[in-house]
Design a protein around this motif. Structure first.
Motif, PDB file in Angstrom:
ATOM      1  N   UNK A 140      43.368  14.338  -0.796  1.00 22.11           N
ATOM      2  CA  UNK A 140      42.826  13.551  -1.901  1.00 22.11           C
ATOM      3  C   UNK A 140      42.661  12.076  -1.610  1.00 22.11           C
ATOM      4  N   UNK A 141      43.087  11.264  -2.555  1.00 19.49           N
ATOM      5  CA  UNK A 141      42.947   9.810  -2.453  1.00 19.49           C
ATOM      6  C   UNK A 141      44.078   9.204  -1.625  1.00 19.49           C
ATOM      7  N   UNK A 142      43.806   8.080  -0.912  1.00 16.79           N
ATOM      8  CA  UNK A 142      44.896   7.377  -0.236  1.00 16.79           C
ATOM      9  C   UNK A 142      46.014   6.940  -1.191  1.00 16.79           C
ATOM     10  N   UNK A 143      45.703   6.845  -2.497  1.00 18.79           N
ATOM     11  CA  UNK A 143      46.723   6.482  -3.482  1.00 18.79           C
ATOM     12  C   UNK A 143      47.871   7.475  -3.517  1.00 18.79           C
ATOM     13  N   UNK A 144      47.655   8.643  -2.940  1.00 19.41           N
ATOM     14  CA  UNK A 144      48.728   9.633  -2.831  1.00 19.41           C
ATOM     15  C   UNK A 144      49.962   9.036  -2.159  1.00 19.41           C
ATOM     16  N   UNK A 145      49.749   8.015  -1.340  1.00 21.43           N
ATOM     17  CA  UNK A 145      50.857   7.409  -0.594  1.00 21.43           C
ATOM     18  C   UNK A 145      51.827   6.630  -1.479  1.00 21.43           C
ATOM     19  N   UNK A 146      51.371   6.172  -2.674  1.00 23.05           N
ATOM     20  CA  UNK A 146      52.251   5.347  -3.510  1.00 23.05           C
ATOM     21  C   UNK A 146      52.262   5.737  -4.980  1.00 23.05           C
ATOM     22  N   UNK A 147      51.294   6.518  -5.427  1.00 20.34           N
ATOM     23  CA  UNK A 147      51.128   6.785  -6.863  1.00 20.34           C
ATOM     24  C   UNK A 147      52.018   7.927  -7.325  1.00 20.34           C
ATOM     25  N   UNK A 148      53.110   7.581  -8.015  1.00 20.34           N
ATOM     26  CA  UNK A 148      54.075   8.591  -8.467  1.00 20.34           C
ATOM     27  C   UNK A 148      53.535   9.479  -9.585  1.00 20.34           C
ATOM     28  N   UNK A 149      52.389   9.116 -10.163  1.00 20.05           N
ATOM     29  CA  UNK A 149      51.839   9.926 -11.250  1.00 20.05           C
ATOM     30  C   UNK A 149      51.078  11.149 -10.745  1.00 20.05           C
ATOM     31  N   UNK A 150      50.802  11.211  -9.456  1.00 20.85           N
ATOM     32  CA  UNK A 150      50.000  12.305  -8.913  1.00 20.85           C
ATOM     33  C   UNK A 150      50.862  13.540  -8.649  1.00 20.85           C
ATOM     34  N   UNK A 151      50.557  14.657  -9.279  1.00 19.24           N
ATOM     35  CA  UNK A 151      51.329  15.887  -9.038  1.00 19.24           C
ATOM     36  C   UNK A 151      51.321  16.300  -7.571  1.00 19.24           C
ATOM     37  N   UNK A 152      50.236  16.057  -6.872  1.00 19.76           N
ATOM     38  CA  UNK A 152      50.158  16.458  -5.463  1.00 19.76           C
ATOM     39  C   UNK A 152      51.190  15.718  -4.619  1.00 19.76           C
ATOM     40  N   UNK A 153      51.517  14.492  -5.009  1.00 19.19           N
ATOM     41  CA  UNK A 153      52.547  13.744  -4.280  1.00 19.19           C
ATOM     42  C   UNK A 153      53.895  14.455  -4.378  1.00 19.19           C
ATOM     43  N   UNK A 154      54.236  14.895  -5.577  1.00 23.18           N
ATOM     44  CA  UNK A 154      55.524  15.574  -5.779  1.00 23.18           C
ATOM     45  C   UNK A 154      55.538  16.940  -5.101  1.00 23.18           C
ATOM     46  N   UNK A 155      54.389  17.595  -5.083  1.00 22.78           N
ATOM     47  CA  UNK A 155      54.282  18.864  -4.362  1.00 22.78           C
ATOM     48  C   UNK A 155      54.606  18.670  -2.883  1.00 22.78           C
ATOM     49  N   UNK A 156      54.019  17.674  -2.262  1.00 23.85           N
ATOM     50  CA  UNK A 156      54.257  17.452  -0.840  1.00 23.85           C
ATOM     51  C   UNK A 156      55.691  16.995  -0.570  1.00 23.85           C
ATOM     52  N   UNK A 157      56.259  16.238  -1.484  1.00 23.33           N
ATOM     53  CA  UNK A 157      57.654  15.812  -1.313  1.00 23.33           C
ATOM     54  C   UNK A 157      58.627  16.982  -1.379  1.00 23.33           C
TER      55      UNK A 157
END
Length: 270
Positions: free
Chosen positions: A14-31
């Motif tokens: 997705x977006x590079x914002x994935x690197x810092x944006x805690x609101x993105x569900x995909x970020x939590x999935x990868x974590x």
């Protein structure tokens, strides 16, 4: 006994914002990757990123991967992030060997390139320790899905050598259609949803040949991918898993109305 990998993966970064944006569900999935998706620690990782597009297949051969900031106009903290994973020169040469043995007549070596954000952003969340060697392989967007599927087939032996094969792209990728008014929790454009659902159904039903020819078979294919660089990593992961592999949807979320984070796991039949 050597570590074997039955699974290959396609991650929508997705977006590079994935690197810092805690609101993105995909970020939590990868974590949650190591706890909920894939607990094995690979010997090394091969990333096929939609952000490295070349005329011929290319691998990066470096001792230490630099962090490439191949995005513009984002918040300053993103340009301070580092993912200092070591390179994987032996893996890079093995990739070249396999591809050339399978009929790919030219495979280039890049001895300077590090990791673009299609690689380091998801890996930063999946493996934050940066303690696994990483190699990148490019896509050839002037070729087709079947070509990239065969590229993946050539790489299948790596699974028996402890290598995690990961395609990184976006299941839909039309940056001109992104809508800030829709946000990450808002609606989804109907054309994007229809394409995303077609991909899901085709993969889960094992219709890999249809996916290889998505530009003719899928609804709104050209709208979803005006340029196919971010979709071809899926074909590589699919091909590396094998024609009888089982696909599983492991994450699905949306951002900005048309950016799908749908991600898939392919489990080899043998």
């Amino acid at each position: 006994m050597a570590l074997t990998m039955k699974d290959t993966f396609y991650i929508s970064h997705g977006s590079p914002m994935l690197s810092i944006d805690e609101s993105l569900p995909a970020r939590h999935f990868l974590q949650s990757w190591k706890d909920k998706v894939f607990s094995l620690k690979p010997k090394s990782i091969l990333v096929i990123s939609g952000h490295w597009d070349t005329s011929f297949p290319a691998v990066n051969i470096v001792q230490r991967n630099d962090t490439i900031y191949d995005f513009y106009g984002f918040p300053d903290p993103m340009y301070k992030l580092k993912y200092p994973a070591s390179g994987a020169p032996e893996l890079a040469l093995r990739v070249k060997e396999l591809l050339m043995a399978s009929g790919f007549k030219r495979v280039d070596e890049d001895r300077e390139r590090g990791l673009d954000h299609g690689a380091w952003v998801p890996l930063m969340l999946m493996y934050p320790e940066a303690d696994i060697p990483v190699c990148q392989l490019s896509v050839q967007s002037e070729r087709d899905g079947n070509y990239h599927y065969n590229l993946g087939k050539a790489l299948a032996p790596l699974k028996d050598e402890g290598v995690l094969i990961m395609g990184s792209g976006a299941t839909t990728h039309n940056l001109r259609t992104l809508s800030k008014n829709m946000g990450s929790a808002g609606g989804v454009f109907p054309w994007a949803l229809e394409f995303d659902n077609w991909v899901k159904d085709a993969l889960l039903q094992g219709r890999y040949e249809d996916v290889n020819h998505f530009q003719e078979k899928a609804p709104y294919a050209k709208m979803a991918h005006p340029w196919p660089d971010h979709f071809y990593p899926l074909h590589v992961a699919m091909g590396a898993a094998g024609e009888n592999a089982k696909a599983k949807l492991i994450h699905q979320s949306w951002e900005l109305g048309s950016l799908s984070y749908s991600s898939y796991q392919f489990t080899s039949a043998t």
